[in-house]
Design an enzyme around this catalytic site. Structure first.
Site, PDB file in Angstrom:
ATOM      1  N   LYS A 111      79.472  23.413  27.314  1.00 44.54           N
ATOM      2  CA  LYS A 111      78.658  22.965  26.181  1.00 44.54           C
ATOM      3  C   LYS A 111      77.389  23.810  26.103  1.00 44.54           C
ATOM      4  O   LYS A 111      76.800  24.165  27.121  1.00 44.54           O
ATOM      5  CB  LYS A 111      78.299  21.488  26.329  1.00 44.54           C
ATOM      6  CG  LYS A 111      79.501  20.580  26.067  1.00 44.54           C
ATOM      7  CD  LYS A 111      79.148  19.113  26.172  1.00 44.54           C
ATOM      8  CE  LYS A 111      78.232  18.621  25.109  1.00 44.54           C
ATOM      9  NZ  LYS A 111      78.877  18.260  23.836  1.00 44.54           N
ATOM     10  N   SER A 112      76.945  24.071  24.879  1.00 45.64           N
ATOM     11  CA  SER A 112      75.788  24.939  24.681  1.00 45.64           C
ATOM     12  C   SER A 112      74.509  24.350  25.271  1.00 45.64           C
ATOM     13  O   SER A 112      73.618  25.092  25.679  1.00 45.64           O
ATOM     14  CB  SER A 112      75.597  25.247  23.194  1.00 45.64           C
ATOM     15  OG  SER A 112      75.323  24.078  22.473  1.00 45.64           O
ATOM     16  N   ALA A 115      74.630  25.664  28.729  1.00 51.57           N
ATOM     17  CA  ALA A 115      74.611  27.129  28.719  1.00 51.57           C
ATOM     18  C   ALA A 115      73.215  27.658  28.408  1.00 51.57           C
ATOM     19  O   ALA A 115      72.774  28.649  28.991  1.00 51.57           O
ATOM     20  CB  ALA A 115      75.618  27.666  27.706  1.00 51.57           C
ATOM     21  N   ARG A 116      72.490  26.981  27.530  1.00 46.63           N
ATOM     22  CA  ARG A 116      71.136  27.408  27.165  1.00 46.63           C
ATOM     23  C   ARG A 116      70.139  27.204  28.300  1.00 46.63           C
ATOM     24  O   ARG A 116      69.010  27.670  28.226  1.00 46.63           O
ATOM     25  CB  ARG A 116      70.674  26.656  25.919  1.00 46.63           C
ATOM     26  CG  ARG A 116      71.471  27.046  24.697  1.00 46.63           C
ATOM     27  CD  ARG A 116      71.221  26.104  23.543  1.00 46.63           C
ATOM     28  NE  ARG A 116      72.278  26.298  22.556  1.00 46.63           N
ATOM     29  CZ  ARG A 116      72.052  26.412  21.258  1.00 46.63           C
ATOM     30  NH1 ARG A 116      70.828  26.364  20.789  1.00 46.63           N
ATOM     31  NH2 ARG A 116      73.060  26.573  20.438  1.00 46.63           N
ATOM     32  N   LEU A 136      85.795  20.716  37.762  1.00 43.65           N
ATOM     33  CA  LEU A 136      84.857  21.566  37.038  1.00 43.65           C
ATOM     34  C   LEU A 136      83.969  22.319  38.019  1.00 43.65           C
ATOM     35  O   LEU A 136      83.579  21.770  39.055  1.00 43.65           O
ATOM     36  CB  LEU A 136      83.952  20.713  36.150  1.00 43.65           C
ATOM     37  CG  LEU A 136      84.626  19.812  35.120  1.00 43.65           C
ATOM     38  CD1 LEU A 136      83.672  18.735  34.654  1.00 43.65           C
ATOM     39  CD2 LEU A 136      85.099  20.646  33.947  1.00 43.65           C
ATOM     40  N   GLU A 137      83.629  23.536  37.686  1.00 44.20           N
ATOM     41  CA  GLU A 137      82.644  24.283  38.468  1.00 44.20           C
ATOM     42  C   GLU A 137      81.415  24.495  37.607  1.00 44.20           C
ATOM     43  O   GLU A 137      81.522  24.941  36.463  1.00 44.20           O
ATOM     44  CB  GLU A 137      83.173  25.647  38.901  1.00 44.20           C
ATOM     45  CG  GLU A 137      82.127  26.433  39.685  1.00 44.20           C
ATOM     46  CD  GLU A 137      82.245  27.932  39.540  1.00 44.20           C
ATOM     47  OE1 GLU A 137      81.191  28.589  39.578  1.00 44.20           O
ATOM     48  OE2 GLU A 137      83.356  28.439  39.365  1.00 44.20           O
ATOM     49  N   GLN A 156      83.755  21.224  26.580  1.00 47.20           N
ATOM     50  CA  GLN A 156      84.651  20.872  25.479  1.00 47.20           C
ATOM     51  C   GLN A 156      86.039  21.427  25.737  1.00 47.20           C
ATOM     52  O   GLN A 156      86.192  22.586  26.125  1.00 47.20           O
ATOM     53  CB  GLN A 156      84.140  21.406  24.146  1.00 47.20           C
ATOM     54  CG  GLN A 156      85.040  20.968  22.988  1.00 47.20           C
ATOM     55  CD  GLN A 156      84.510  21.384  21.648  1.00 47.20           C
ATOM     56  OE1 GLN A 156      84.616  22.538  21.264  1.00 47.20           O
ATOM     57  NE2 GLN A 156      83.934  20.435  20.936  1.00 47.20           N
ATOM     58  N   GLN A 180      96.219  15.754  40.352  1.00 45.19           N
ATOM     59  CA  GLN A 180      95.016  15.702  41.187  1.00 45.19           C
ATOM     60  C   GLN A 180      94.067  14.616  40.726  1.00 45.19           C
ATOM     61  O   GLN A 180      93.917  14.361  39.543  1.00 45.19           O
ATOM     62  CB  GLN A 180      94.324  17.057  41.241  1.00 45.19           C
ATOM     63  CG  GLN A 180      93.646  17.488  39.965  1.00 45.19           C
ATOM     64  CD  GLN A 180      93.103  18.916  40.045  1.00 45.19           C
ATOM     65  OE1 GLN A 180      93.478  19.703  40.903  1.00 45.19           O
ATOM     66  NE2 GLN A 180      92.209  19.245  39.141  1.00 45.19           N
TER      67      GLN A 180
END
Length: 188
Positions: A111-112, A115-116, A136-137, A156, A180
């Site tokens: 998600k931005s 990321a921002r 998730l990493e 997403q 898993q």
């Protein structure tokens, strides 16, 4: 191959249990407070991060080896917030459990909002007939500690449906990450 819309995602979730638990709309507020959104979007589904984390540590000064991964390289944390050390990473899992249809491939994007802030989300694609919690990493690319919020949106999922069914699915191959649950470390 075509990207699937919110109508298709809602139908697959309702009829085939593709995503559980499932939020049919975007959720932006919980208990009167703003959160990083999750749920169905126009052409995807925003997943939440569960409160189970494995934070990478270099305390043992070992080599990171996917064939002989040392579980002592992680500190386990169960919390509503995870602080990732500078230039490090943490593993987590989705709240949602997925059952991917045989004609579908899923790609995950960060998600931005994260990321921002220099926080990158990375997972491998979800292959046809794969099921489980997604590991998730979160990579903290900054020189500062970074915060991840449990039970809020983190990535997403985009769903692509093929015009034909694959000849061999992830389930057919007996994939090593099939079914898993929880945060799953590398397997060979």
């Amino acid at each position: 191959m075509s990207i699937k819309s919110d109508h298709w995602i809602r139908r697959q979730a309702a009829e085939n249990g593709m995503i559980e638990p499932f939020a049919p709309e975007q959720v932006r507020m919980v208990d009167g407070r703003r959160i990083v959104s999750y749920g169905t979007s126009s052409y995807g589904y925003d997943v939440r991060c569960a409160n189970e984390f494995k934070i990478f540590t270099n305390i043992n000064s070992t080599i990171v080896d996917p064939k002989q991964f040392d579980v002592n390289n992680f500190v386990d944390l169960t919390a509503d917030v995870c602080i990732i050390p500078p230039n490090s990473f943490a593993l987590a899992r989705t709240v949602e459990y997925f059952r991917i249809p045989r004609s579908t491939m899923v790609v995950c994007l960060g998600k931005s909002t994260y990321a921002r802030c220099g926080i990158i989300v990375n997972v491998t694609p979800l292959e046809p007939e794969w099921e489980g919690h997604v590991t998730l990493e979160f990579s903290n690319t900054t020189p500062l500690p970074a915060k991840i919020y449990a039970n809020e949106g983190v990535a997403q999922m985009l769903f692509f449906e093929s015009d034909e069914i694959c000849s061999t699915s992830y389930r057919d191959r007996g994939g090593k990450y099939q079914g898993q649950k929880g945060v799953t470390l590398p397997r060979t």
